[in-house]
Design an enzyme around this catalytic site. Sequence first.
Site, PDB file in Angstrom:
ATOM      1  CD  GLU A 867      -2.730  -1.392   2.323  1.00 25.93           C
ATOM      2  OE1 GLU A 867      -2.092  -2.036   3.189  1.00 25.93           O
ATOM      3  OE2 GLU A 867      -3.889  -1.022   2.484  1.00 25.93           O
TER       4      GLU A 867
HETATM    5  N1  MCN Z   1       7.401  -7.957  -0.375  1.00 24.48           N
HETATM    6  C1  MCN Z   1       8.765  -8.146  -0.478  1.00 24.48           C
HETATM    7  N2  MCN Z   1       9.605  -7.509   0.359  1.00 24.48           N
HETATM    8  C2  MCN Z   1       9.144  -6.644   1.303  1.00 24.48           C
HETATM    9  C3  MCN Z   1       7.757  -6.428   1.405  1.00 24.48           C
HETATM   10  C4  MCN Z   1       6.902  -7.124   0.564  1.00 24.48           C
HETATM   11  O1  MCN Z   1       9.195  -8.875  -1.375  1.00 24.48           O
HETATM   12  N3  MCN Z   1       9.980  -6.029   2.117  1.00 24.48           N
HETATM   13  C5  MCN Z   1       6.469  -8.635  -1.290  1.00 24.48           C
HETATM   14  C6  MCN Z   1       5.650  -9.708  -0.598  1.00 24.48           C
HETATM   15  O2  MCN Z   1       6.301 -10.935  -0.595  1.00 24.48           O
HETATM   16  C7  MCN Z   1       4.361  -9.696  -1.411  1.00 24.48           C
HETATM   17  C8  MCN Z   1       4.241  -8.259  -1.872  1.00 24.48           C
HETATM   18  O3  MCN Z   1       5.547  -7.693  -1.780  1.00 24.48           O
HETATM   19  O4  MCN Z   1       4.502 -10.517  -2.529  1.00 24.48           O
HETATM   20  C9  MCN Z   1       3.269  -7.438  -1.016  1.00 24.48           C
HETATM   21  O5  MCN Z   1       3.534  -7.702   0.326  1.00 24.48           O
HETATM   22  P1  MCN Z   1       2.775  -6.969   1.517  1.00 24.48           P
HETATM   23  O6  MCN Z   1       3.068  -5.536   1.477  1.00 24.48           O
HETATM   24  O7  MCN Z   1       3.064  -7.729   2.754  1.00 24.48           O
HETATM   25  O8  MCN Z   1       1.226  -7.092   1.162  1.00 24.48           O
HETATM   26  P2  MCN Z   1       0.268  -8.360   1.119  1.00 24.48           P
HETATM   27  O9  MCN Z   1       0.958  -9.540   0.593  1.00 24.48           O
HETATM   28  O10 MCN Z   1      -0.484  -8.444   2.380  1.00 24.48           O
HETATM   29  O11 MCN Z   1      -0.696  -7.893  -0.090  1.00 24.48           O
HETATM   30  C10 MCN Z   1      -1.706  -6.982   0.086  1.00 24.48           C
HETATM   31  C11 MCN Z   1      -1.436  -5.599  -0.454  1.00 24.48           C
HETATM   32  C12 MCN Z   1      -2.694  -4.872  -0.394  1.00 24.48           C
HETATM   33  S1  MCN Z   1      -3.318  -4.606   1.156  1.00 24.48           S
HETATM   34  C13 MCN Z   1      -3.383  -4.528  -1.526  1.00 24.48           C
HETATM   35  S2  MCN Z   1      -4.879  -3.751  -1.412  1.00 24.48           S
HETATM   36  C14 MCN Z   1      -2.845  -4.834  -2.796  1.00 24.48           C
HETATM   37  C15 MCN Z   1      -1.424  -5.062  -2.807  1.00 24.48           C
HETATM   38  O12 MCN Z   1      -0.921  -5.688  -1.789  1.00 24.48           O
HETATM   39  N4  MCN Z   1      -3.582  -5.278  -3.812  1.00 24.48           N
HETATM   40  C16 MCN Z   1      -2.962  -5.680  -4.971  1.00 24.48           C
HETATM   41  N5  MCN Z   1      -0.828  -5.204  -3.997  1.00 24.48           N
HETATM   42  C17 MCN Z   1      -1.549  -5.601  -5.080  1.00 24.48           C
HETATM   43  N6  MCN Z   1      -0.939  -5.962  -6.211  1.00 24.48           N
HETATM   44  C18 MCN Z   1      -1.668  -6.471  -7.222  1.00 24.48           C
HETATM   45  N7  MCN Z   1      -1.051  -6.825  -8.342  1.00 24.48           N
HETATM   46  N8  MCN Z   1      -3.003  -6.631  -7.144  1.00 24.48           N
HETATM   47  C19 MCN Z   1      -3.671  -6.235  -6.054  1.00 24.48           C
HETATM   48  O13 MCN Z   1      -4.968  -6.420  -5.985  1.00 24.48           O
END
Ligand code: MCN
Length: 905
Positions: A867
Amino acid sequence: MLKKKLIINQKPTEVIANPKTPLVNVLREQLLLTGTKIGCGQGQCGCCSVLMDGKVVRSCVTKMDKVSDMADITTIEGIAHEDGPHPLQSSWMKHGAAQCGYCSPGFIVSAKGLLDQNDNPSREEVRDWFQKHRNACRCTGYKPIVDAVIEAAKVVRGEEAASDLEYKLPDDGVIWGGEIPRPSALAKANGTCDYGADSSLKLPPDALSLALVQAEVSHANILAIDTSEAEAMPGVQKVVTAKDVKGKNRITGLITFPDNKGDGWDRPILCEEKVFQYGDALAIVCADTRDQALAAAEKVKVELEELPAYMSAPEAMAEDAMEIHPGTPNIYYEQNLAKGEDTAPIFDNAANVIEGDFYVGRQPHMPMEPDVGFAYQDGDGKLHIHSKSIGLHLHQAMIAPGIGVELEDLIMVQSMAGGTFGYKFSPTMEALLGVACLATGKPVSLLYSYRQQMTYTGKRSPFFMKVRFASDENGKLLAMESDWSVDHGPYSEFGDLLTLRGAQFIGAGYDIPAIRGKGRTVCTNHAWGSAFRGYGAPQSEFASEVLMDELAEKLGQDPLELRYQNVYRKGSTTPTGQEPEVYSLPEMVDKLRPKYQDALKNAKENSTEDVKRGVGVSIGIYGCGLDGPDASEAWAELMPDNTVTIYSCWEDHGQGADAGVLGTAHQALRPLNLAPEQINLVMNDTSRAPNSGPAGGSRSQVMTGKAIQVACEKLLEAMAKPEGGYRSYEEMQKAGLEVKITGQWTAPATNCDENGQGSPFSVYMYGIFMAEVAVETATGKTTVEKMTLVADVGKINNKLVVDGQIYGGLAQGIGLALTEDFEDIKKHSTLMGAGLPYIKDIPDDMEIIYVETPRKDGPFGAAGVGELPLTSPHASISNAIYNACGARIKRLPARPEKVLAAMPK
Ligand code: MCN
Ligand code: FES
Ligand code: FES
């Protein structure tokens, strides 16, 4: 019917079809070539692109009678070479061009059409091509897609080897921090990945198709529903109404806030007494085919008594407004905010006071895949619901009592999702599927049209905000006062939580010692409020970030330096009185400063009377997690072949949950020296994997990542031999040791109290956005020419994924700033009508500068990322518009006419 001979993927094929059926339906439903996707179904997204006689066509608007005999058609299934993927497909994997992957087949086929004509296109030619063919993507911000085409073209020209596109494991065997393609990448690029609509086509022949009967007004009493004519229509098995629902016929918001005046049971599955918003479901037609169901839905007669519709928070707050849910006031939750000393005397004596009114509106999510799901009962009578849910266990608890099933008899499974961006944090059609399945005893499927996706799924909740800053003569912030009203539509689920976000994020990033504020959640008749990426931060931070610029102007200070002076440093606290977990903002400003100064200089040098250029900045912050002691669980199991299986419900919107699990587990299991393919993933099925919590609040990498780390470390502990080294599966069995281990993690965080004070998140993400824009003085049209983000998302798990998250989020920020809206239900119910950015609306020039401050409470130092890129990019764009032409935009979107009207004459 017509009969045609076609050449499909080089194979002569005979089809018999209705002349008016679109080609895409024949490909998908008759030939089961489900690689070609249907997005909008209206010629606006390119998901259905195929090549016909060498030309790219959108097969959803190409009727069979317009397809010539012997037409040569290539679909995604025909793109690969005999010995492996086409370079475009490999390049898509290498560049992370498939996130959710729903647009990928259409883009790849379209790109093949381009390379067949021109194997050496420039980036601009690639962009022109996708613009012309209306290939739209909501996830990637387009840049990785252009990168993929450019490198694939090199391979096509023979300048690079195909093997250059393949991932190579680094010599040290570490994938953490690298760019390994997500496990689902190949299936997404070659079209074999099944999404909900694809799986629905593969259900047994007795499966029924569903169609909804929906309200076409926003507020009404229901007088009668007559289903008799519909029930007599061909193929109709049943028309389900509220009276057929076995349970409470309500979706519960699982209310958590004690001061909420509602009881959280306000959302009907099928409306019985009242219509609360446009699109509300009144009945479900269950028929043998989709066409039959849709035809019969037209015949259901609904008698309504229309009531005044309150389409915004101020309207519903008016003294004479009736209660939308009788017995519950329209303002059903209030959130106070009180930090530090009383602000009134500070404002009275401050050297500078600045205040403003701000509005961020009803941004629609616009995933390329419209909502879809199916349900069936197994031999034990358990109800299985497959959908795009990003909160499987959450939704199980929200819908089970309404449907009338015990929690343990309801199994929720996530289909591969073509993007949600948060709208699937709320259940949409899950309960409808469950109700129809139980009422008919048959497998059922439901597929929304794009219009239904737009009008009957949740939207970002508009915030109406008033904010005041007091500062000393040098610009040091002394106090803030804030007031915000949240238009949450008719359904209360998570509305209180969203309202709390105003307390947490208006003014976030700055050390403000004294704050007073009040927010409220308002029930209205517009689209129900659901989560949308950023969840309250894009609204809250827009207000404080634009106001910060106004303060800088008043003080005659540079906006970046004013921020530098006020950002969190040791000793600062957030608006909720929490000590930030890291203090990276000063370093981040230092990184941006030289680029910012260059950008200002460029803007000045390149402005003309006709086109004014400007630069704007903003700070973006969001918490990773659900508030307070958020928790997650994952399991790790050593398998008989000595691979390791990780079980989790880390739901995948398209962001890359699979990559997240793989990278985290691989790092945690480094001592075993496993190859990436020796880690198996079991995900997103409540009957097979534990409750890892919803994939919202950018929580998964932190929370579920931690749970995975704990599970893997405990497994390693169990496997460790006293003499060193690790036991094999066989040795574990012999020693009688458990091979399947549970990992749990709870965030060391506390809920906010009634004054909005607490330490709600253990980890935050930090960003500084810089927008460079050009504004046409004659029209007010704004073009974003470059976006830069300095990002601290902690240690990065997968760089390819994180880059992609950021580009995609920035693109959505540009949409939010300039075009996107769902205010006018009629006008804004298509992708184009609602202002979806196409490739030429998004700059190819996007730069990310990482500051990787390790987080104590994230796995291997990671924070979240999802986000962050949509927290406040739109504020930097609004600030850049002002810098360019003097138009101060405080109500989004900044459409040309608004910018023009605000420009000083
Ligand atoms: N990641 C990483 N290194 C980090 C942080 C995160 O490699 N330091 C990677 C994670 O492994 C994950 C991705 O980034 O693959 C997102 O991680 P994170 O921020 O933890 O979020 P979530 O996996 O909980 O995903 C939800 C978040 C939200 S809340 C929305 S809304 C959203 C989003 O991610 N909707 C999406 N990204 C999106 N991306 C796509 N393509 N489509 C959506 O609907
Ligand atoms: Fe055909 Fe969108 S253009 S599905
Ligand atoms: Fe393009 Fe998701 S990857 S829409």
